[in-house]
Write a protein that holds these residues in place. Structure first.
Motif, short mmCIF file in Angstrom:
data_model
loop_
_atom_site.label_atom_id
_atom_site.label_comp_id
_atom_site.label_asym_id
_atom_site.label_seq_id
_atom_site.Cartn_x
_atom_site.Cartn_y
_atom_site.Cartn_z
N LYS A 126 -0.82 -19.20 7.60
CA LYS A 126 -1.89 -19.38 8.58
C LYS A 126 -2.77 -20.56 8.17
CE LYS A 126 -3.93 -15.37 8.57
NZ LYS A 126 -4.84 -14.28 9.02
N ALA A 127 -3.55 -21.04 9.11
CA ALA A 127 -4.46 -22.15 8.81
C ALA A 127 -5.66 -21.68 8.00
CB ALA A 127 -4.93 -22.82 10.10
N PHE A 128 -6.07 -20.42 8.22
CA PHE A 128 -7.30 -19.93 7.59
C PHE A 128 -7.10 -18.51 7.06
CE2 PHE A 128 -11.27 -17.60 7.61
CZ PHE A 128 -12.15 -18.48 6.99
N TYR A 129 -7.62 -18.27 5.85
CA TYR A 129 -7.59 -16.93 5.25
C TYR A 129 -8.99 -16.56 4.76
CZ TYR A 129 -2.49 -17.22 5.18
OH TYR A 129 -1.17 -17.34 5.54
N SER A 130 -9.36 -15.32 5.05
CA SER A 130 -10.63 -14.79 4.55
C SER A 130 -10.36 -14.03 3.26
CB SER A 130 -11.24 -13.84 5.58
OG SER A 130 -10.44 -12.68 5.72
N ALA A 131 -11.43 -13.51 2.65
CA ALA A 131 -11.27 -12.74 1.41
C ALA A 131 -10.47 -11.47 1.65
CB ALA A 131 -12.64 -12.41 0.83
N SER A 132 -10.45 -10.98 2.88
CA SER A 132 -9.77 -9.72 3.18
C SER A 132 -8.27 -9.88 3.44
CB SER A 132 -10.42 -9.04 4.39
OG SER A 132 -10.30 -9.84 5.54
N HIS A 182 1.97 -30.71 8.86
CA HIS A 182 0.71 -29.97 9.01
C HIS A 182 0.48 -29.03 7.84
CE1 HIS A 182 0.95 -31.74 12.91
NE2 HIS A 182 1.95 -30.99 13.28
N LYS A 183 0.71 -29.50 6.64
CA LYS A 183 0.60 -28.65 5.45
C LYS A 183 -0.85 -28.61 4.95
CE LYS A 183 5.39 -28.96 3.88
NZ LYS A 183 6.30 -29.33 2.77
N PHE A 184 -1.63 -27.76 5.60
CA PHE A 184 -3.04 -27.62 5.24
C PHE A 184 -3.45 -26.16 5.41
CE2 PHE A 184 -7.60 -27.77 5.93
CZ PHE A 184 -8.03 -28.66 4.95
N ILE A 185 -4.10 -25.61 4.38
CA ILE A 185 -4.56 -24.22 4.40
C ILE A 185 -5.99 -24.16 3.91
CG2 ILE A 185 -4.26 -21.91 3.38
CD1 ILE A 185 -1.28 -22.57 3.02
N VAL A 186 -6.80 -23.33 4.55
CA VAL A 186 -8.14 -23.00 4.06
C VAL A 186 -8.11 -21.54 3.63
CG1 VAL A 186 -10.57 -22.69 4.66
CG2 VAL A 186 -9.30 -24.66 5.56
N SER A 187 -8.52 -21.27 2.40
CA SER A 187 -8.46 -19.90 1.88
C SER A 187 -9.69 -19.56 1.05
CB SER A 187 -7.20 -19.70 1.02
OG SER A 187 -7.18 -18.38 0.48
N ALA A 188 -10.12 -18.31 1.16
CA ALA A 188 -11.18 -17.80 0.29
C ALA A 188 -10.68 -17.80 -1.15
CB ALA A 188 -11.56 -16.38 0.72
N TRP A 189 -11.56 -18.18 -2.06
CA TRP A 189 -11.23 -18.20 -3.48
C TRP A 189 -11.46 -16.83 -4.10
CZ3 TRP A 189 -8.52 -20.39 -6.99
CH2 TRP A 189 -8.80 -20.20 -8.35
N ASP A 190 -10.61 -16.48 -5.06
CA ASP A 190 -10.72 -15.21 -5.79
C ASP A 190 -11.39 -15.48 -7.14
OD1 ASP A 190 -10.39 -12.85 -7.16
OD2 ASP A 190 -8.28 -12.58 -6.65
N ASP A 191 -12.62 -15.00 -7.29
CA ASP A 191 -13.38 -15.26 -8.51
C ASP A 191 -12.77 -14.64 -9.76
OD1 ASP A 191 -15.32 -16.88 -7.46
OD2 ASP A 191 -16.75 -15.27 -7.09
N SER A 192 -11.83 -13.71 -9.58
CA SER A 192 -11.22 -13.11 -10.77
C SER A 192 -10.36 -14.12 -11.53
CB SER A 192 -10.37 -11.90 -10.37
OG SER A 192 -9.21 -12.29 -9.66
N TYR A 193 -10.08 -15.25 -10.92
CA TYR A 193 -9.32 -16.33 -11.58
C TYR A 193 -10.27 -17.37 -12.19
CZ TYR A 193 -5.01 -14.57 -9.50
OH TYR A 193 -3.93 -13.78 -9.14
N GLY A 194 -11.56 -17.12 -12.11
CA GLY A 194 -12.54 -18.06 -12.64
C GLY A 194 -13.49 -18.52 -11.55
N ALA A 195 -14.71 -18.85 -11.92
CA ALA A 195 -15.72 -19.27 -10.96
C ALA A 195 -15.76 -20.80 -10.84
CB ALA A 195 -17.09 -18.76 -11.39
N PHE A 196 -16.13 -21.27 -9.68
CA PHE A 196 -16.33 -22.71 -9.49
C PHE A 196 -17.52 -23.15 -10.34
CE2 PHE A 196 -14.56 -22.93 -4.85
CZ PHE A 196 -13.28 -22.69 -5.35
N PRO A 197 -17.56 -24.42 -10.73
CA PRO A 197 -18.73 -24.93 -11.47
C PRO A 197 -20.02 -24.73 -10.68
CG PRO A 197 -16.93 -26.52 -11.50
CD PRO A 197 -16.53 -25.46 -10.52
N SER A 198 -21.13 -24.69 -11.36
CA SER A 198 -22.43 -24.49 -10.72
C SER A 198 -22.68 -25.55 -9.65
CB SER A 198 -23.53 -24.57 -11.78
OG SER A 198 -24.80 -24.45 -11.18
N GLY A 199 -23.11 -25.09 -8.48
CA GLY A 199 -23.43 -25.99 -7.39
C GLY A 199 -22.24 -26.39 -6.53
N LYS A 200 -21.04 -25.96 -6.91
CA LYS A 200 -19.83 -26.29 -6.15
C LYS A 200 -19.30 -25.03 -5.46
CE LYS A 200 -20.20 -30.38 -7.89
NZ LYS A 200 -20.82 -31.44 -7.08
#
Length: 243
Positions: A126-132, A182-200
């Motif tokens: 799919k083009a878009f995935y939510s956390a669920s 058309h190889k592009f996906i937007v997906s929610a990130w899973d914090d259990s794999y690590g957090a993004f740097p502060s402010g990102k």
């Protein structure tokens, strides 16, 4: 006396004719005014009926350029794209492999731009995935190997920014900038794999044939996405010809 009577009658007729012409002129002006009012009202009604469709069309994400989504590149608080060492090319783990119990990979980067992955990529994606409904990260990394660019967003992205991402995901799938596949996906990130740097809160990932690339941003910017995909196209991947 007769001449005077004739003159009076002539004057009377002239006055009557003048009155008749004046009355006709008034009637013509009234008719013209009625026509003008009717035309103006008709145009107004047509415009009022068409306005919602015009506004909807002008705001239709499918008709916007990718660059028009979100904030400008300068306002997105983005780091420069990284150049990461590639690992895990064609290294499959998890179900269906000789490492079936390895169902969670510890990646060197957050988010990953390459690495070990599951046998099966997300297909069709799919083009878009939510956390669920997001797929396993290990599956999405396999999509990276096939040339996908993935835009990840963390849990702080909500409201209008989230709506912008959904619209951007749909638009990118129909945008020539992402290539014919058309190889592009937007997906929610899973914090259990690590957090993004502060402010990102937004990150782009691409697995290139020689290097991996990431770009982390504070806000959504379609201009940044367009530039990233242009620099790192789907054709630059370990397996670019795979779905």
């Amino acid at each position: 006396m007769a001449n005077k009577t004739k003159q009076l009658e002539k004057d009377r007729r002239a006055r009557v004719e003048a009155m008749r012409r004046e009355q006709q002129a008034k009637e013509r002006r009234k008719s013209l005014l009625f026509i003008i009012v009717a035309v103006v009202l008709g145009i107004g009604l047509v415009a009022a009926a068409a306005l919602p469709a015009v506004l909807k069309s002008s705001n239709d994400p499918a008709k916007k350029s990718i660059e028009s989504f979100g904030v400008s590149a300068a306002a997105a608080s983005c780091d420069a794209p990284t150049t990461d060492k590639v690992t895990g090319n064609n290294v499959h783990v998890g179900p269906g492999t000789n490492q079936p119990n390895k169902t969670k990979v510890k990646y060197a980067e957050v988010p990953p731009s390459s690495g070990e992955h599951f046998v099966q990529p997300v297909m069709p994606a799919k083009a878009f995935y939510s956390a669920s409904d997001r797929p396993a990260l290990e599956q999405l990394v396999h999509n990276l190997e096939h040339g996908y660019t993935i835009l990840w967003y963390d849990k702080t992205v909500t409201g209008d920014q989230l709506k912008t991402l959904k619209d951007l995901a749909d638009r990118a799938r129909n945008e020539a900038a992402v290539g014919p596949s058309h190889k592009f996906i937007v997906s929610a990130w899973d914090d259990s794999y690590g957090a993004f740097p502060s402010g990102k809160h937004i990150a782009l990932s691409h697995w290139g044939a020689k290097d991996g690339h990431r770009q982390l941003c504070g806000q959504v910017s379609g201009a940044v996405v367009a530039d990233f995909v242009k620099k790192f196209p789907a054709s630059d991947a370990p397996e670019p010809n795979t779905a």
